[in-house]
Design a protein around this motif. Structure first.
Motif, mmCIF file in Angstrom:
data_model
loop_
_atom_site.group_PDB
_atom_site.id
_atom_site.type_symbol
_atom_site.label_atom_id
_atom_site.label_comp_id
_atom_site.label_asym_id
_atom_site.label_seq_id
_atom_site.Cartn_x
_atom_site.Cartn_y
_atom_site.Cartn_z
ATOM 1 N N ALA A 146 -3.559 -3.669 -8.380
ATOM 2 C CA ALA A 146 -3.113 -3.973 -7.113
ATOM 3 C C ALA A 146 -1.661 -4.746 -7.230
ATOM 4 N N ASP A 333 -0.560 0.684 2.323
ATOM 5 C CA ASP A 333 0.125 -0.709 2.506
ATOM 6 C C ASP A 333 -0.891 -1.721 3.006
ATOM 7 N N ARG A 335 -4.225 -2.050 2.953
ATOM 8 C CA ARG A 335 -4.877 -2.684 1.922
ATOM 9 C C ARG A 335 -4.274 -3.324 0.817
ATOM 10 N N ARG A 336 -3.028 -2.987 0.495
ATOM 11 C CA ARG A 336 -2.284 -3.907 -0.626
ATOM 12 C C ARG A 336 -1.821 -5.577 0.150
#
Length: 469
Positions: A146, A333, A335-336
């Motif tokens: 990540a 996005d 999740r990031r």
């Protein structure tokens, strides 16, 4: 205390090693020794991991300069701490008092060989930059932590980093063909090979990948590249509970489907991202699963249908395939954004335990039980396709908050071990998980590891205090 620090600073500034370092390295900021210039090199992103005051930070630009630095440090008995981009979460790159931090940020360069499908890379190169360069040749570097935009290849090698795609394509070790290394003895050596196959001698390369700077300083990395992939399909599932989502993951595994990514965000993650970016996900579900599948053609369609059916059978309140690439990217996005969003809630202790996929629902239940027992918010983000969980323990701003968070951090590791798992899937042991390593490995294995370290680092100068006390 302030006066003691000043006295220590004066003693360090007079150390004879500094003259040797300045002679060995070029002018122009290759040697930093003031408190102001070294401060940002003292620690990584790990909360609570101890960090000392270094004698100096050096920024060599060739492998030979690294060798000269290590040789000088060994002669003076001064510890050496290898450092990549400082994005680690276990304290593995933290300075020690009176030591020398060797930053690899100036060891750059990417040379792609499209015929052999490999790249020779400087350890200071960022993961995302390597992936972008490979793409220019129609190739792909698979490991995708990540932190890809801010983490270096050298740091990825040091921690054997994973990421979203490792469920299908493996971790960093599976993609490293060779390294050049300056050992703790000051030897500049090459380990591994450039050929597709090779079994000559012991696999010392495998020992170096994931060694967290305790064996030497990596000065060059040769990595395997893959052909560019076809477009991915995205399947999302919304669930009413964390455990239902865990059952869905186990169902996907039983069905024999291996997604290119399978990610989980629990209710705490969703609320944190929503509070920050107004995504609306928190209104839709308690837990979200995101799957990506990159098999081509009809095979990919069949896999996507199977994953969707597994989600539905496990009790998803909604499951479906995204037909809009922008929508799919927006989900990933989100999740990031989880880690920085949860970090806004307070200091974090970031776990990365890993368990067999079949017991994932039980591990998720245990994380929830730990949160209740210690009266904590624990936001769970996970690479669930391979059982790698990232419970983010939010440290309360209360008198006993740190003690409760530390107890939860240790208990989550113990619960993973009870279920046949490991204390760290990709972040490394560093300084935060040394006691956990003792609980995971028996005394004979720990002794073998220390003896391997002694072969590379006979005087014990490389990253002391990391992995082993």
């Amino acid at each position: 205390m302030v006066r003691a620090r000043r006295d220590a600073g004066r003693r360090l500034s007079a150390h004879p090693l500094l003259d040797e370092l300045r002679a060995a390295l070029p002018a122009g900021g290759a040697v930093l020794d003031s408190a102001t210039s070294t401060e940002r090199y003292r620690h990584d992103q790990a909360a609570w991991a101890e960090a000392g005051v270094p004698l100096a930070v050096v920024r060599p630009s060739t492998p030979e300069q690294v060798r000269d630095v290590v040789v000088s440090c060994r002669r003076h008995g001064v510890p050496v701490v290898p450092r990549g981009a400082g994005s680690g979460l276990a304290g593995g790159a933290n300075a020690v008092d009176g030591g020398v931090v060797v930053s690899t940020e100036r060891l750059l360069g990417i040379a792609v060989d499209p015929v052999e499908r490999l790249a020779v890379v400087g350890p200071g190169v960022l993961n995302a930059d390597l992936r972008a360069t490979a793409a220019e040749h129609g190739l792909w570097y698979a490991p995708d932590p990540a932190s890809a935009a801010i983490s270096s290849i050298g740091g990825n090698v040091a921690t054997n980093a994973g990421g979203l795609c490792c469920v299908k394509y493996g971790v960093t070790r599976d993609h490293v063909l060779a390294v050049q290394l300056v050992t703790g003895a000051g030897d500049l050596v090459r380990l591994g090979r450039r050929t597709a196959k090779g079994v000559a001698g012991l696999d010392l390369l495998g020992a170096v990948v994931g060694s967290e700077g305790t064996l030497g300083v990596v000065t060059e990395v040769t990595v395997r590249l893959r052909p560019a992939r076809p477009p991915e399909r995205t399947v999302a599932g919304f669930f009413g509970s964390l455990v239902d989502a865990g059952e869905a993951v186990a169902a996907v595994a039983r069905a024999g489907v291996v997604p290119s990514a399978l990610e989980l965000m629990d209710s705490h993650c969703l609320r944190a991202v929503d509070a920050w970016k107004r995504t609306g996900l928190a209104d839709e579900a308690d837990t979200v699963l995101l799957a990506r599948l990159d098999a081509p053609g009809d095979a990919g369609e069949a896999e996507a249908a199977t994953v969707e059916a597994c989600f539905a059978a496990a009790g998803a309140t909604w499951a479906g395939r995204s037909s809009d690439e922008a929508e799919a990217e927006a989900l990933f996005d989100a999740r990031r954004l989880v880690w920085p969003a949860v970090d806004r809630l307070g200091p974090l202790l970031t776990e990365d335990v890993c368990v067999p996929v079949g017991v994932l629902p039980r591990m998720l239940e245990r994380v929830q039980a730990v949160a209740r027992e210690h009266r904590l918010t624990i936001a769970t983000l996970a690479h669930v396709g391979d059982g790698n969980l990232h419970p983010l323990v939010v440290v309360p701003r209360e008198r006993d908050g740190e003690a409760r968070a530390a107890a939860a951090f240790e208990q989550i590791m113990d619960d993973a071990l009870v279920l046949g798992g490991t204390i760290t899937g990709e972040h490394g042991v560093g300084r935060l998980k040394r006691e956990g390593l003792v609980r995971e490995l028996d005394a004979t294995v720990l002794d073998l590891q220390r003896r391997v370290k002694a072969a590379f680092d006979p005087d014990g100068i490389m990253n002391p205090g990391v992995m082993w006390r």
